[in-house]
Design a protein around this motif. Structure first.
Motif, PDB file in Angstrom:
ATOM      1  N   GLY A  75       0.836  -1.214   0.000  1.00  0.00           N
ATOM      2  CA  GLY A  75       0.000   0.000   0.000  1.00  0.00           C
ATOM      3  C   GLY A  75       0.860   1.249   0.000  1.00  0.00           C
ATOM      4  N   ASP A  76       0.536   2.206   0.847  1.00  0.00           N
ATOM      5  CA  ASP A  76       1.344   3.430   0.868  1.00  0.00           C
ATOM      6  C   ASP A  76       2.291   3.472   2.066  1.00  0.00           C
ATOM      7  OD1 ASP A  76      -0.462   3.828   2.864  1.00  0.00           O
ATOM      8  OD2 ASP A  76      -1.411   5.599   1.983  1.00  0.00           O
ATOM      9  N   ALA A  77       2.573   2.303   2.621  1.00  0.00           N
ATOM     10  CA  ALA A  77       3.521   2.252   3.745  1.00  0.00           C
ATOM     11  C   ALA A  77       4.954   2.374   3.228  1.00  0.00           C
ATOM     12  CB  ALA A  77       3.355   0.938   4.505  1.00  0.00           C
ATOM     13  N   ASP A  78       5.842   2.775   4.118  1.00  0.00           N
ATOM     14  CA  ASP A  78       7.259   2.856   3.751  1.00  0.00           C
ATOM     15  C   ASP A  78       7.893   1.471   3.695  1.00  0.00           C
ATOM     16  OD1 ASP A  78       7.256   5.565   3.525  1.00  0.00           O
ATOM     17  OD2 ASP A  78       8.436   5.964   5.333  1.00  0.00           O
ATOM     18  N   TRP A  79       7.554   0.633   4.676  1.00  0.00           N
ATOM     19  CA  TRP A  79       8.151  -0.713   4.780  1.00  0.00           C
ATOM     20  C   TRP A  79       7.040  -1.727   5.000  1.00  0.00           C
ATOM     21  CZ3 TRP A  79      12.708   0.148   2.949  1.00  0.00           C
ATOM     22  CH2 TRP A  79      13.402   1.329   3.260  1.00  0.00           C
ATOM     23  N   LEU A  80       7.359  -2.997   4.899  1.00  0.00           N
ATOM     24  CA  LEU A  80       6.312  -4.018   4.879  1.00  0.00           C
ATOM     25  C   LEU A  80       5.573  -4.175   6.203  1.00  0.00           C
ATOM     26  CD1 LEU A  80       8.133  -6.614   2.618  1.00  0.00           C
ATOM     27  CD2 LEU A  80       5.912  -5.542   2.124  1.00  0.00           C
ATOM     28  N   ASP A  81       6.246  -3.898   7.308  1.00  0.00           N
ATOM     29  CA  ASP A  81       5.567  -4.049   8.599  1.00  0.00           C
ATOM     30  C   ASP A  81       6.211  -3.119   9.619  1.00  0.00           C
ATOM     31  OD1 ASP A  81       3.713  -6.521   9.983  1.00  0.00           O
ATOM     32  OD2 ASP A  81       4.909  -5.303  11.336  1.00  0.00           O
ATOM     33  N   GLY A  82       5.757  -1.891   9.639  1.00  0.00           N
ATOM     34  CA  GLY A  82       6.330  -0.945  10.606  1.00  0.00           C
ATOM     35  C   GLY A  82       7.705  -0.471  10.165  1.00  0.00           C
ATOM     36  N   ALA A  83       8.673  -0.537  11.073  1.00  0.00           N
ATOM     37  CA  ALA A  83      10.016  -0.022  10.770  1.00  0.00           C
ATOM     38  C   ALA A  83      10.765  -0.954   9.814  1.00  0.00           C
ATOM     39  CB  ALA A  83      10.800   0.135  12.075  1.00  0.00           C
ATOM     40  N   PHE A  84      11.776  -0.416   9.149  1.00  0.00           N
ATOM     41  CA  PHE A  84      12.658  -1.195   8.285  1.00  0.00           C
ATOM     42  C   PHE A  84      13.196  -2.402   9.049  1.00  0.00           C
ATOM     43  CE2 PHE A  84      16.983  -2.239   6.898  1.00  0.00           C
ATOM     44  CZ  PHE A  84      16.793  -2.422   5.539  1.00  0.00           C
ATOM     45  N   SER A  85      13.203  -3.560   8.388  1.00  0.00           N
ATOM     46  CA  SER A  85      13.682  -4.785   9.044  1.00  0.00           C
ATOM     47  C   SER A  85      14.442  -5.654   8.051  1.00  0.00           C
ATOM     48  CB  SER A  85      12.504  -5.603   9.585  1.00  0.00           C
ATOM     49  OG  SER A  85      11.875  -6.300   8.507  1.00  0.00           O
ATOM     50  N   ALA A  86      14.967  -6.766   8.559  1.00  0.00           N
ATOM     51  CA  ALA A  86      15.632  -7.753   7.699  1.00  0.00           C
ATOM     52  C   ALA A  86      14.684  -8.254   6.612  1.00  0.00           C
ATOM     53  CB  ALA A  86      16.135  -8.921   8.545  1.00  0.00           C
ATOM     54  N   GLY A  87      13.382  -8.229   6.897  1.00  0.00           N
ATOM     55  CA  GLY A  87      12.412  -8.624   5.878  1.00  0.00           C
ATOM     56  C   GLY A  87      12.423  -7.667   4.699  1.00  0.00           C
ATOM     57  N   ASP A  88      12.513  -6.379   4.985  1.00  0.00           N
ATOM     58  CA  ASP A  88      12.602  -5.393   3.910  1.00  0.00           C
ATOM     59  C   ASP A  88      13.932  -5.497   3.179  1.00  0.00           C
ATOM     60  OD1 ASP A  88      10.071  -3.857   4.328  1.00  0.00           O
ATOM     61  OD2 ASP A  88      10.983  -3.478   6.280  1.00  0.00           O
ATOM     62  N   LEU A  89      15.003  -5.683   3.944  1.00  0.00           N
ATOM     63  CA  LEU A  89      16.324  -5.812   3.319  1.00  0.00           C
ATOM     64  C   LEU A  89      16.296  -6.945   2.298  1.00  0.00           C
ATOM     65  CD1 LEU A  89      19.756  -5.666   5.124  1.00  0.00           C
ATOM     66  CD2 LEU A  89      19.287  -7.440   3.439  1.00  0.00           C
ATOM     67  N   MET A  90      15.695  -8.065   2.683  1.00  0.00           N
ATOM     68  CA  MET A  90      15.658  -9.208   1.783  1.00  0.00           C
ATOM     69  C   MET A  90      14.714  -8.958   0.617  1.00  0.00           C
ATOM     70  SD  MET A  90      17.319 -11.927   1.509  1.00  0.00           S
ATOM     71  CE  MET A  90      17.885 -12.736   3.001  1.00  0.00           C
ATOM     72  N   MET A  91      13.556  -8.371   0.890  1.00  0.00           N
ATOM     73  CA  MET A  91      12.596  -8.146  -0.192  1.00  0.00           C
ATOM     74  C   MET A  91      13.142  -7.146  -1.214  1.00  0.00           C
ATOM     75  SD  MET A  91       9.675  -9.352  -1.205  1.00  0.00           S
ATOM     76  CE  MET A  91       8.616  -9.900   0.151  1.00  0.00           C
ATOM     77  N   VAL A  92      13.725  -6.060  -0.743  1.00  0.00           N
ATOM     78  CA  VAL A  92      14.310  -5.080  -1.669  1.00  0.00           C
ATOM     79  C   VAL A  92      15.401  -5.750  -2.507  1.00  0.00           C
ATOM     80  CG1 VAL A  92      15.758  -2.997  -1.786  1.00  0.00           C
ATOM     81  CG2 VAL A  92      13.727  -3.023  -0.314  1.00  0.00           C
ATOM     82  N   SER A  93      16.216  -6.584  -1.869  1.00  0.00           N
ATOM     83  CA  SER A  93      17.299  -7.270  -2.589  1.00  0.00           C
ATOM     84  C   SER A  93      16.734  -8.160  -3.693  1.00  0.00           C
ATOM     85  CB  SER A  93      18.125  -8.116  -1.620  1.00  0.00           C
ATOM     86  OG  SER A  93      18.740  -7.296  -0.644  1.00  0.00           O
ATOM     87  N   VAL A  94      15.653  -8.847  -3.387  1.00  0.00           N
ATOM     88  CA  VAL A  94      15.021  -9.744  -4.364  1.00  0.00           C
ATOM     89  C   VAL A  94      14.406  -8.939  -5.507  1.00  0.00           C
ATOM     90  CG1 VAL A  94      13.008 -11.247  -4.641  1.00  0.00           C
ATOM     91  CG2 VAL A  94      14.651 -11.673  -2.786  1.00  0.00           C
ATOM     92  N   LEU A  95      13.753  -7.832  -5.163  1.00  0.00           N
ATOM     93  CA  LEU A  95      13.078  -7.019  -6.182  1.00  0.00           C
ATOM     94  C   LEU A  95      14.052  -6.300  -7.094  1.00  0.00           C
ATOM     95  CD1 LEU A  95      10.201  -5.413  -4.050  1.00  0.00           C
ATOM     96  CD2 LEU A  95      10.013  -7.329  -5.657  1.00  0.00           C
ATOM     97  N   ARG A  96      15.301  -6.163  -6.660  1.00  0.00           N
ATOM     98  CA  ARG A  96      16.311  -5.514  -7.505  1.00  0.00           C
ATOM     99  C   ARG A  96      16.753  -6.389  -8.671  1.00  0.00           C
ATOM    100  NH1 ARG A  96      21.118  -4.698  -5.875  1.00  0.00           N
ATOM    101  NH2 ARG A  96      21.468  -3.019  -7.358  1.00  0.00           N
ATOM    102  N   ARG A  97      16.503  -7.683  -8.612  1.00  0.00           N
ATOM    103  CA  ARG A  97      16.917  -8.561  -9.718  1.00  0.00           C
ATOM    104  C   ARG A  97      16.221  -8.118 -10.997  1.00  0.00           C
ATOM    105  NH1 ARG A  97      18.662 -14.159  -7.160  1.00  0.00           N
ATOM    106  NH2 ARG A  97      19.281 -14.554  -9.302  1.00  0.00           N
ATOM    107  N   PRO A  98      16.972  -7.914 -12.067  1.00  0.00           N
ATOM    108  CA  PRO A  98      16.407  -7.307 -13.281  1.00  0.00           C
ATOM    109  C   PRO A  98      15.178  -8.035 -13.834  1.00  0.00           C
ATOM    110  CG  PRO A  98      18.800  -7.337 -13.413  1.00  0.00           C
ATOM    111  CD  PRO A  98      18.428  -8.100 -12.174  1.00  0.00           C
ATOM    112  N   ALA A  99      15.103  -9.356 -13.682  1.00  0.00           N
ATOM    113  CA  ALA A  99      13.968 -10.079 -14.256  1.00  0.00           C
ATOM    114  C   ALA A  99      12.660  -9.776 -13.529  1.00  0.00           C
ATOM    115  CB  ALA A  99      14.239 -11.590 -14.249  1.00  0.00           C
TER     116      ALA A  99
END
Lengths: 220, 220
Positions: free
Chosen positions: B151-175
Motif C-alpha cells: 500500500g502506501d507504507a514505507d516498509w512491509l511491517d512498521g520499521a525497516f527490518s531484515a524482511g525489507d532488506l531481503m525483499m528489496v534485494s530480491v526485487l532488484r533482480r532485473p527479471a
C-alpha cells in the motif's frame, strides 16, 4: 492460546501430504502443540479477507491470538523458537540448523518446483522433451551436493532439527523424489523423517481431511 | 571475533550488486559490524575445501570464529539476532519481520529467478517467445500481491527490518525489476532501500571489488 492453521479444503495432492500445511502440522506434532485447522476453498483464498491473513493467497496461514503469520518456513521457525524439539540449545548448532531451513527453501526447493511446474503445466508442449534434461540436471546438482554433505549421518547437523524437517519435506516432492533411488543416503534420510511418530500423526491428520472431503456421497 | 564472508572474484553481475554477497554486506552495514571479504574463483568454489564451508559451492559463505554458515537468509538472520537494527524487539513484530524474509526468498524470488534463467540460458531457443508470457505472469502475480499489501507504507511491517532488506534485494533482480514501473509503490520501496546509507556503503564496497578486478592492465 489456540493455534489455528489453514489448509486446502480440496488438496490438489490428493492426500499425499505434499501441500505446505503438512510441514507445519509436522512441526506442531514435534513440539507437541495442539492446533485447529480451518479448511479454505480456492475461491476463499482469493478474497480480501483471506488476503489480509496471507497476502499471497496461499496455505498455510497461522493464527495464534493476535499474531498472524504466513510462509511455512516462518511459522516453523516461530514454533521452533518457542518450544523445545526443533532447534538445538547451542548457539552455533542452532544457527546451522536455521541455515538448513533456508537451504531447503531457497536452494533445494526452487529447482524441484521448476521441474514440477514444467511437468504439470508444460507436459504437452513441444519443447518439453528438449527442456527436460536441463530441469533434471538442475535438481540433481542439488541432490548430489546434499548427498555428499549428508554422508552417512542420520541428520544434516547432529540431532534432528527444523532444518531436517524442512529438507525432508522438500525432498518428498515427486519432481525431486523420483531421483532419490540414485542417492541412497538421501532416500534413507527421507524415510527416517517419515518414520518419526510426529510425521506419522501429521500425515494421518492431513489424509483424514482429504478422505472426509472425498468420501462417497460427500458434496463439496 | 572477525567476520569473513566470501564473494565472487569476478562477479557475473559486473558490479551491479546483484550477487548474494550484497545482501549480507548490506546487513553487516545496517548493524555496524566490520567484516573481511575473501574473494573466490569459480574454480575454487568447486573444490572440496570450499564445499566444506558451503556444501552447494555458492557465495556468500560466512565465518566467525569457529562458526561457519551459508545461505544469505541464514547469515542475515544470524546477524539480526545478535545485533540491533534489523529486527524489532516486540515478539509479534519480530515474527512478522522474519515472515517477510521467508516470503522474499521462497515466494517472491523463485519466479524471478526462473524468468532470469530463461532469459539468460534459453533466450535463443525457439520456445522462448511462447514461454515468456507465462514467466512474466508468474512474476507479476507476486508483485501485484506484494504491491497491494505494501500500500502506501514505507516498509512491509512498521520499521525497516531484515524482511525489507531481503525483499528489496530480491526485487532488484532485473527479471523482476523490469516490471517495477507498473507498480509505483514497489519502485519507491526499492528506491527507499537503496537510499539507505548502509546500502550505499555496501554497494560501493562490492563495486570496488569489481572495478579493482577489471581495471586496465589487471590480470586475474
Amino acid at each position: 492460546m489456540t493455534i489455528t492453521i489453514t489448509a486446502f479444503e480440496q488438496s490438489p495432492d490428493r492426500g499425499r501430504g505434499l501441500a505446505r500445511d503438512m510441514r507445519v502440522r509436522w512441526a506442531l506434532e514435534e513440539v507437541g502443540q495442539p492446533y485447529d485447522v480451518r479448511l479454505v476453498s480456492f475461491q476463499e483464498m482469493r478474497e480480501p479477507a483471506y488476503r489480509a491473513l496471507h497476502p499471497f493467497g496461499q496455505i498455510p496461514a497461522y493464527q495464534e491470538g493476535d499474531l498472524a503469520l504466513f510462509e511455512s518456513g516462518a511459522i516453523i521457525f516461530h514454533l521452533a523458537e518457542r518450544h523445545a524439539g526443533l532447534l538445538p540449545n547451542d548457539a552455533n548448532a542452532r544457527a546451522r540448523a536455521i541455515t538448513w531451513m533456508f537451504a531447503a527453501l531457497n536452494t533445494v526447493e526452487p529447482p524441484i518446483v521448476s521441474r514440477e511446474a514444467a511437468i504439470l503445466l508444460e507436459g504437452d508442449k513441444p519443447w518439453q522433451a528438449e527442456r527436460a534434461p536441463m530441469l533434471e540436471k538442475n535438481v540433481r546438482v542439488r541432490l548430489e551436493d546434499l548427498s555428499r554433505r549428508l554422508g552417512d549421518a542420520d541428520w544434516l547437523d547432529g540431532a534432528f532439527s527444523a532444518g531436517d524437517l524442512m529438507m525432508v519435506s522438500v525432498l518428498r516432492r515427486p519432481a525431486g523424489a523420483s531421483f532419490l533411488p540414485d542417492y541412497p543416503n538421501l532416500a534413507a534420510y527421507v524415510a527416517r523423517g517419515e518414520a518419526r511418530p510426529a510425521y506419522q500423526r501429521a500425515f494421518a491428520d492431513q489424509l483424514a481431511v482429504f478422505n472426509a472431503a472425498n468420501k462417497p456421497g460427500h458434496s463439496v
